[in-house]
Scaffold this motif. Sequence first.
Motif, mmCIF file in Angstrom:
data_model
loop_
_atom_site.group_PDB
_atom_site.id
_atom_site.type_symbol
_atom_site.label_atom_id
_atom_site.label_comp_id
_atom_site.label_asym_id
_atom_site.label_seq_id
_atom_site.Cartn_x
_atom_site.Cartn_y
_atom_site.Cartn_z
ATOM 1 N N LEU A 131 -0.686 -60.515 -34.591
ATOM 2 C CA LEU A 131 0.560 -59.984 -34.032
ATOM 3 C C LEU A 131 1.148 -58.878 -34.892
ATOM 4 C CD1 LEU A 131 0.218 -62.726 -32.506
ATOM 5 C CD2 LEU A 131 2.701 -62.826 -32.417
ATOM 6 N N ALA A 132 0.894 -58.925 -36.199
ATOM 7 C CA ALA A 132 1.466 -57.920 -37.098
ATOM 8 C C ALA A 132 0.806 -56.554 -36.918
ATOM 9 C CB ALA A 132 1.321 -58.387 -38.546
ATOM 10 N N THR A 133 -0.509 -56.545 -36.711
ATOM 11 C CA THR A 133 -1.243 -55.280 -36.598
ATOM 12 C C THR A 133 -1.592 -54.908 -35.162
ATOM 13 O OG1 THR A 133 -3.408 -56.356 -36.830
ATOM 14 C CG2 THR A 133 -2.264 -55.704 -38.855
ATOM 15 N N GLY A 134 -1.551 -55.899 -34.276
ATOM 16 C CA GLY A 134 -1.945 -55.650 -32.890
ATOM 17 C C GLY A 134 -3.445 -55.665 -32.680
ATOM 18 N N GLU A 135 -4.207 -56.118 -33.675
ATOM 19 C CA GLU A 135 -5.666 -56.138 -33.530
ATOM 20 C C GLU A 135 -6.112 -57.349 -32.719
ATOM 21 O OE1 GLU A 135 -9.750 -55.763 -36.160
ATOM 22 O OE2 GLU A 135 -8.038 -56.817 -37.025
ATOM 23 N N ILE A 136 -6.937 -57.104 -31.729
ATOM 24 C CA ILE A 136 -7.556 -58.144 -30.917
ATOM 25 C C ILE A 136 -9.040 -58.173 -31.246
ATOM 26 C CG2 ILE A 136 -8.207 -58.818 -28.569
ATOM 27 C CD1 ILE A 136 -5.580 -57.576 -27.608
ATOM 28 N N VAL A 137 -9.546 -59.347 -31.541
ATOM 29 C CA VAL A 137 -10.964 -59.514 -31.840
ATOM 30 C C VAL A 137 -11.575 -60.440 -30.798
ATOM 31 C CG1 VAL A 137 -12.661 -60.409 -33.484
ATOM 32 C CG2 VAL A 137 -10.656 -59.144 -34.319
ATOM 33 N N LEU A 138 -12.654 -59.995 -30.188
ATOM 34 C CA LEU A 138 -13.400 -60.825 -29.248
ATOM 35 C C LEU A 138 -14.747 -61.144 -29.870
ATOM 36 C CD1 LEU A 138 -12.679 -58.969 -25.869
ATOM 37 C CD2 LEU A 138 -11.432 -60.884 -26.892
ATOM 38 N N GLN A 139 -15.069 -62.418 -29.931
ATOM 39 C CA GLN A 139 -16.310 -62.833 -30.564
ATOM 40 C C GLN A 139 -17.516 -62.535 -29.672
ATOM 41 O OE1 GLN A 139 -15.970 -63.513 -33.524
ATOM 42 N NE2 GLN A 139 -14.306 -64.919 -33.981
ATOM 43 N N SER A 144 -13.728 -64.632 -19.217
ATOM 44 C CA SER A 144 -13.687 -63.528 -20.180
ATOM 45 C C SER A 144 -12.500 -62.610 -19.906
ATOM 46 C CB SER A 144 -14.999 -62.737 -20.157
ATOM 47 O OG SER A 144 -15.129 -61.962 -18.974
ATOM 48 N N LEU A 145 -12.173 -62.423 -18.633
ATOM 49 C CA LEU A 145 -10.982 -61.645 -18.285
ATOM 50 C C LEU A 145 -9.734 -62.330 -18.827
ATOM 51 C CD1 LEU A 145 -9.348 -59.514 -16.620
ATOM 52 C CD2 LEU A 145 -9.454 -61.158 -14.719
ATOM 53 N N ASN A 146 -9.623 -63.636 -18.605
ATOM 54 C CA ASN A 146 -8.448 -64.365 -19.079
ATOM 55 C C ASN A 146 -8.367 -64.370 -20.600
ATOM 56 O OD1 ASN A 146 -6.189 -66.477 -18.490
ATOM 57 N ND2 ASN A 146 -7.463 -67.400 -20.077
ATOM 58 N N LEU A 147 -9.518 -64.460 -21.266
ATOM 59 C CA LEU A 147 -9.525 -64.420 -22.727
ATOM 60 C C LEU A 147 -8.872 -63.131 -23.227
ATOM 61 C CD1 LEU A 147 -10.436 -65.303 -25.581
ATOM 62 C CD2 LEU A 147 -12.655 -64.235 -25.080
ATOM 63 N N PHE A 148 -9.264 -62.019 -22.635
ATOM 64 C CA PHE A 148 -8.690 -60.739 -23.055
ATOM 65 C C PHE A 148 -7.201 -60.682 -22.736
ATOM 66 C CE2 PHE A 148 -7.986 -56.096 -22.170
ATOM 67 C CZ PHE A 148 -7.966 -55.714 -23.498
ATOM 68 N N THR A 149 -6.822 -61.114 -21.537
ATOM 69 C CA THR A 149 -5.403 -61.106 -21.164
ATOM 70 C C THR A 149 -4.593 -61.998 -22.101
ATOM 71 O OG1 THR A 149 -6.113 -60.882 -18.850
ATOM 72 C CG2 THR A 149 -3.802 -61.374 -19.238
ATOM 73 N N HIS A 150 -5.160 -63.155 -22.447
ATOM 74 C CA HIS A 150 -4.484 -64.094 -23.347
ATOM 75 C C HIS A 150 -4.184 -63.431 -24.688
ATOM 76 C CE1 HIS A 150 -3.729 -68.231 -24.967
ATOM 77 N NE2 HIS A 150 -4.073 -67.628 -26.104
ATOM 78 N N GLU A 151 -5.164 -62.736 -25.256
ATOM 79 C CA GLU A 151 -4.946 -62.091 -26.554
ATOM 80 C C GLU A 151 -3.940 -60.948 -26.445
ATOM 81 O OE1 GLU A 151 -5.902 -63.727 -28.952
ATOM 82 O OE2 GLU A 151 -7.352 -64.977 -27.888
ATOM 83 N N VAL A 152 -3.943 -60.261 -25.318
ATOM 84 C CA VAL A 152 -2.944 -59.215 -25.098
ATOM 85 C C VAL A 152 -1.542 -59.825 -25.050
ATOM 86 C CG1 VAL A 152 -2.097 -57.481 -23.455
ATOM 87 C CG2 VAL A 152 -4.537 -57.630 -23.955
ATOM 88 N N MET A 153 -1.432 -61.006 -24.453
ATOM 89 C CA MET A 153 -0.135 -61.678 -24.412
ATOM 90 C C MET A 153 0.347 -62.024 -25.823
ATOM 91 S SD MET A 153 0.779 -61.735 -21.238
ATOM 92 C CE MET A 153 -0.070 -60.156 -21.078
ATOM 93 N N HIS A 154 -0.572 -62.376 -26.703
ATOM 94 C CA HIS A 154 -0.201 -62.615 -28.100
ATOM 95 C C HIS A 154 0.370 -61.351 -28.731
ATOM 96 C CE1 HIS A 154 -1.206 -66.722 -28.885
ATOM 97 N NE2 HIS A 154 -2.499 -66.598 -28.658
ATOM 98 N N VAL A 155 -0.291 -60.221 -28.479
ATOM 99 C CA VAL A 155 0.176 -58.955 -29.043
ATOM 100 C C VAL A 155 1.571 -58.620 -28.517
ATOM 101 C CG1 VAL A 155 -0.275 -56.468 -29.187
ATOM 102 C CG2 VAL A 155 -2.162 -58.087 -29.405
ATOM 103 N N ARG A 156 1.884 -59.067 -27.320
ATOM 104 C CA ARG A 156 3.228 -58.855 -26.769
ATOM 105 C C ARG A 156 4.283 -59.628 -27.551
ATOM 106 N NH1 ARG A 156 3.953 -57.529 -21.085
ATOM 107 N NH2 ARG A 156 5.451 -59.229 -20.904
ATOM 108 N N GLY A 157 3.837 -60.582 -28.391
ATOM 109 C CA GLY A 157 4.783 -61.306 -29.231
ATOM 110 C C GLY A 157 4.850 -62.799 -29.003
ATOM 111 N N LEU A 158 3.970 -63.329 -28.153
ATOM 112 C CA LEU A 158 3.987 -64.761 -27.861
ATOM 113 C C LEU A 158 3.163 -65.527 -28.885
ATOM 114 C CD1 LEU A 158 3.512 -64.618 -23.977
ATOM 115 C CD2 LEU A 158 5.644 -64.931 -25.256
#
Length: 216
Positions: free
Chosen positions: A96-104, A128-142
């Motif tokens: 959340l601090a850097t906004g970096e999303i990592v997909l394994q 896989s779509l939901n995984l990406f959306t989920h991580e984007v939601m984290h970057v939004r601050g959740l």
Amino acid sequence: MLWLALSLTFACLAIRELLSPWNRDHPQPIHPPYLLLVSAIAIGFAWPPVSTWRFERFLESRARVLTEGRPVSVHCNTLFDTMLDPNALAAGHANLATGEIVLQKPWCSTLRDYLDDPASADQRGIQSLNLFTHEVMHVRGLLDERVTECHAVQYNRRMAELLGVPAPLALDHARRYYRESYAQRAEVGGLSGSYFSPECAPGRALDLRLPHSIWR
């Protein structure tokens, strides 16, 4: 890095062949078949990392639409990256601090295959779509996983459309994830169950009432 190192090796061979007529000690004519071969191999080894880099930038550009101005970067882990990742057991994670999303590995490939042919999507492709959306939601601050997953469930339709999935398929896949994969979390329990909330339903506490809602 291995792909790029191999590409650079064959690129050097191609350059050496091009310079061979100007070798003062042993000038040699250029051999076109050899030059074409090593050049083609250099390009072939360079393509996987270049293709992955382009896909990562594509995901970033679409994710920024939903992060509401927050910076975001996407990285697709190689097998070696995954082995060294302290969060290797997680299919994906976000800082959340850097906004970096990592997909394994292999989730980036799964997501790319899904986007290449969404009409033939299976459950894993939709996950896989939901995984990406989920991580984007984290970057939004959740932070809370239950809330994050519920927001992802509701934004999957919008994310799919941003990634180029036709609108009817985007809605169908978002609904399939909610009815199947998300519902299974409650049945499985444990770690998977910690991502489920009964309040993630129409008219309940976690209903975002989005204009592109999946249940209206």
